[in-house]
Structure formats: structure tokens, C-alpha cells
Design a protein around this motif. Sequence first.
Motif, PDB file in Angstrom:
ATOM      1  N   LEU A  15      -1.849  -8.497  -6.968  1.00 11.94           N
ATOM      2  CA  LEU A  15      -0.973  -8.514  -5.788  1.00 11.94           C
ATOM      3  C   LEU A  15      -0.496  -7.112  -5.461  1.00 11.94           C
ATOM      4  O   LEU A  15      -0.515  -6.673  -4.310  1.00 11.94           O
ATOM      5  N   ALA A  16      -0.064  -6.395  -6.502  1.00 10.60           N
ATOM      6  CA  ALA A  16       0.469  -5.048  -6.288  1.00 10.60           C
ATOM      7  C   ALA A  16      -0.624  -4.134  -5.758  1.00 10.60           C
ATOM      8  O   ALA A  16      -0.395  -3.300  -4.886  1.00 10.60           O
ATOM      9  N   VAL A  73      -3.372  -5.002  -3.990  1.00 10.78           N
ATOM     10  CA  VAL A  73      -3.705  -5.312  -2.604  1.00 10.78           C
ATOM     11  C   VAL A  73      -2.569  -4.862  -1.681  1.00 10.78           C
ATOM     12  O   VAL A  73      -2.798  -4.387  -0.566  1.00 10.78           O
ATOM     13  N   GLN A  74      -1.358  -4.970  -2.180  1.00  7.23           N
ATOM     14  CA  GLN A  74      -0.224  -4.498  -1.386  1.00  7.23           C
ATOM     15  C   GLN A  74      -0.292  -2.978  -1.199  1.00  7.23           C
ATOM     16  O   GLN A  74       0.018  -2.459  -0.125  1.00  7.23           O
ATOM     17  N   ALA A  94      -2.511  -2.294   1.645  1.00 12.51           N
ATOM     18  CA  ALA A  94      -1.830  -2.487   2.925  1.00 12.51           C
ATOM     19  C   ALA A  94      -0.977  -1.258   3.227  1.00 12.51           C
ATOM     20  O   ALA A  94      -0.929  -0.777   4.364  1.00 12.51           O
ATOM     21  N   GLY A  95      -0.311  -0.744   2.207  1.00 10.86           N
ATOM     22  CA  GLY A  95       0.515   0.454   2.375  1.00 10.86           C
ATOM     23  C   GLY A  95      -0.328   1.646   2.788  1.00 10.86           C
ATOM     24  O   GLY A  95       0.045   2.392   3.699  1.00 10.86           O
TER      25      GLY A  95
END
Lengths: 250, 321
Positions: B75-76, B78-79, B82-83
Motif C-alpha cells: 500500500l505504501a 503504491v501510494q 501516486a505521490g
Amino acid sequence: MKENLYKYILGIADNSLILGQRMGELCGHGPSLETDIACTNISLDLFGQVRSYFQYAAKIAGDKRTEDDIAMLRKEREYKNVLLVEQPNTNFAYTIGRQFLFDVYHLAFLTELQKSNDFTLSAIAKKCIKEVSYHVRFSTDWVKRLGDGTSESNEKMQEAINDLWTYTDELFHQTEADKAMVSESIGVDVIKLKEAYYKRVNDLLEEATLEIPESKWFQKGGKEGVHTEHLGYLLSDLQYMQRAYPNMEW
Amino acid sequence: MRQMSEEQIKNLENQFEARIARDEKIEPKDWMPEKYRKTHIRQMSQHAHSEIVGMLPEGNWISRAPTLRRKVALLAKVQDEAGHGLYLYSATETLGISREEMYEQLHTGKAKYSSIFNYPTITWADMGAIGWLVDGAAIINQVPLCNTSYGPYARAMVRVCKEESFHQRQGYEIMIKLANGTPEQKDLAQDALNRWWWPSLMMLGPKDAESIHTEQSMKWKLKRKSNDDLRQQFIDQTVPQAKLIGLTIPDSDLKWNEERGSYDFGEINWDEFWQVVKGHGPCNKERMKARVGAWEEGKWVRDAAMEHAEKKQIRKQKQAI
């Protein structure tokens, strides 16, 4: 093993687990990059909380069970989350509505849990409350944006609130383990949170120019492991690797 | 504005090139040749698009990650992507194009994104292979960009590279765990390496002889080494890592060349490369469908946010009166 404490922790943690899983599904599919990041962030927070709770639960269980066994290897009836958090991401209004209706409760719950006689639970609550304060702000802001946005968004938000409303009452139900923990001043007496919850939610809905649902018919069962049909599919994903490749390290 | 004479433009261009040669950074408000602006919009937006399309193949496995620890890490990761997308879009906006326009270019196929994300992620081991190989190849492409001439891009890349190198270690660590696991897990790891190896080599771009942008890009420090050199660097770096964990690189021609101090390797299937670049890879359609779908389904949400902001503004103004 402290049976009631174990059950109590699972009851709390399963809410974060299932809601975290739901929010994680949205990663990469949000309506904007910013909301995508925010939803992923909430999911991350929730899974972080889950790990704290389950690590503690595993310690209490005192057998070979790990945090992952507890998270991924129970049967469907053994998950004790409220029905609200397992509801699907029908559209962004449902995602926000579900988050909002849970967040307001979650914040009030953690505020009380900080006072728990159980040192670990109190410490976890203190850590989580910072994150959940942000969740409340995020979901509340979006309820207002969608409620008091366009007529289309207002309709969609209203529909989501109307549909999800039926799952709110269960937040304030108590299981036998809950009652036992309340009597030992470890658990939170959720019944006492109910009035303030509805007042807060109603105020926010009004501010968002939404109508407060009038229905007095409520669904329950999650806390006893009787779920909606949605949970099974969610668990199929959540448990897939542990079931397909049992007893391995990852 | 008065039209500049050709000589004046030439003069400005010379000064501009001299600044770059002195390693000075070009900032958004500085004069720049139109070609510089366009080339940067193309490359930076393509980079941003790659980040957000790149969320999809890994996003697939968030709901199925094998442990909580892996789930949180994925999750981190993939986040983070996005960032990266967010600040690369912002950096590109400084060149006078809006994010909506860039999305439009992506959705209509006018803008490209890294072809690697058109391959499917079919097992958990793919999360390891992507981190190890795909992020590994990306880093080799990207580290030189920390010193590129356009300031906002260079600064964005410093942060991107730090996070990418963390992702690469994370991916390799997934592979180590699988390679040291049960025979079934080791098979998963080998299978993932077999499928991702060649597409990862293709990530470093077409052969030098067929690369059209290289020369100009070198001058502007958008590129420091040629595609072939980067590819060799990637191979030389990755082969020992595979050996270390007992996996076999799927290339029967791979051999250490004492004289060159590098690995010789087999022929890349360039027909496959061009097929995927031209939109006919295994998942091109799915990836675009997912992006366009998220954008279109999100329209009412974005509209509501705009409308709400306006309403709030009007209320505020009324209160002020």
C-alpha cells in the motif's frame, strides 16, 4: 488465556481490518489523485492499527497464532466487525458515507478507550486517535462537499447515507465479551456513546444540506459473526494467499 | 510583444545552451527554446503517467497480499507512486500545461507511459519482480535525472529516486524470501523472473541506433548515457543479484565477457517491444480502461468539489459585506 479480552480486541480490530481492506480496493481508481492518496492513507492507517491489535491478541492467545493467522485464517462467522464497514464501494458517495458514519463513532470510541485499564489498549488508542482525527476531517469534509455540491452529488450522497443508515445502530450493541470488559473498566461502554454520535452525525448532515434518514429499521449481526453477503467475497481476496499457499513465510 | 529577430533568438539560444553547459538550472520563468519546453512536457508527463498507470498492476495485489506486513508495505509503495505522479504533474505544469490536458493526452493515447505496465501481474511473486527489476531499471534511467537541467524536474527526481531505491530493496527482499522458501515459492520467484526479465531490459529503451531523441536529450542533460549503456549497467548489476538468491536469468546466451568486464546477453525481441509500445500488449486496453474509467466515474465528484468551493467562497463574500 483471557478469553474475553481476546474476543474484545478482535471485535475492535476487525472493524479496522475490513474497512482497511475496502479502502485499499480503491487504490489507483479514485476520482482524483489527491483522493486516491488520501484513501490509501486511511487504509494504511487502519492496517497499522490492525497490526497493533492483532499482535497484542496473539500475545494473549499465547499459542502459535500470529497476527496473520488471526487476520487471514478465521472462518467467515469468526469475523466480528460491524456490518457497516463491509459494505462495498458502490460509488464514491458510499465510500465516503461508510467512512464518515464509522469515523465519527471510531473517534468517540478511541477517546474512551484511552482511559482503559488495560495499558496496551490504552496506548494503542492514544496512537490511533491522531490518525482517526484526520479520517474524521477527511470524510466530514467530503460529506459536505458532496452534500452541498451539485444536485447530482447531493442525490448520490443522500442515497448512500439512506442506505448505510440501517447499519449505524449496530455500532452501539454489546456482545457478552464487551459487557465483561466494560465491567472490568477495560472496555468502552458504547451505549453511552450513542446519543452524542447521532447528535454529531445529524448536525454534520444538516450542515451538508442532507436529510437525516427517518428509518428506524436497523440491521445487526456483524458483532456476532452474522454478516451481509459482501463479506465472503472480501475474505476470498484477503485470505487468498494464506489459503492457497498454507504454512509458508512471506 | 515585439517579434524577436532570428538573430536575437539565436543569441538567446546560445546563452541558454551555455547556461546548461555551466550546469546551471533552468527555472520555470526563465526564457527557454520552444523545443526545450515541448520535449520536457513530453518526457515529464510521460514519466508522471507511468507512475499512475504503474499503480494498477501492483494495486491488483493489495487486497490479496499474503501478510499484513506485506500489505502495508505494498500500500505504501503504491501510494508513493501516486505521490510521484502528483509532483511530476505539478512540475510539468510549470511548463504551461494543465494536469487535465495531460490526462486528456494520456486517455486519448497521444501521450505514452512506460510499456512495462502493460504486462499482467498474475502471481504474488510479480510484486517482488516488479520491485526488484522494474524499479531497478527505472532507477538506472532516473538517477541521472537528479542532475538534469530543468530545475523542477531535477528536484522532483531527487525525492523520487530515494523512494524508488527503497522500493527496489523491498522488491528484492520479497524475492529473497520466496527464493529461500518452499519449492513452490521458489518456482513462483523463478517464473516471475522469467516473465519480467526481458520486458525489464526493454524498459531501457530501443537500441541506440533506433533511438530518435538521444542526441538532443544528452545536451539538455535529460539523458546522460545511451540506452544500450544503461541496459548493460542494469544487466551487470542484476545478474549477480539473481545468482545470489539462486535464481536463473532466462537467457541462454548470457555469459561473462572478461575482456569487456561485462555480461554478453542474448537478442531482445524488439518485435514484442514495438507491439506493446504501439498499444497491443497484454494489458494496454485494460490499463487505459481503468484510468479512463476512474476519471469519468470521478467527474461528478470533482464537479461537486468545485461547486462546493464556489458556494463557500460566495458565502464568505456575503459575510464580508
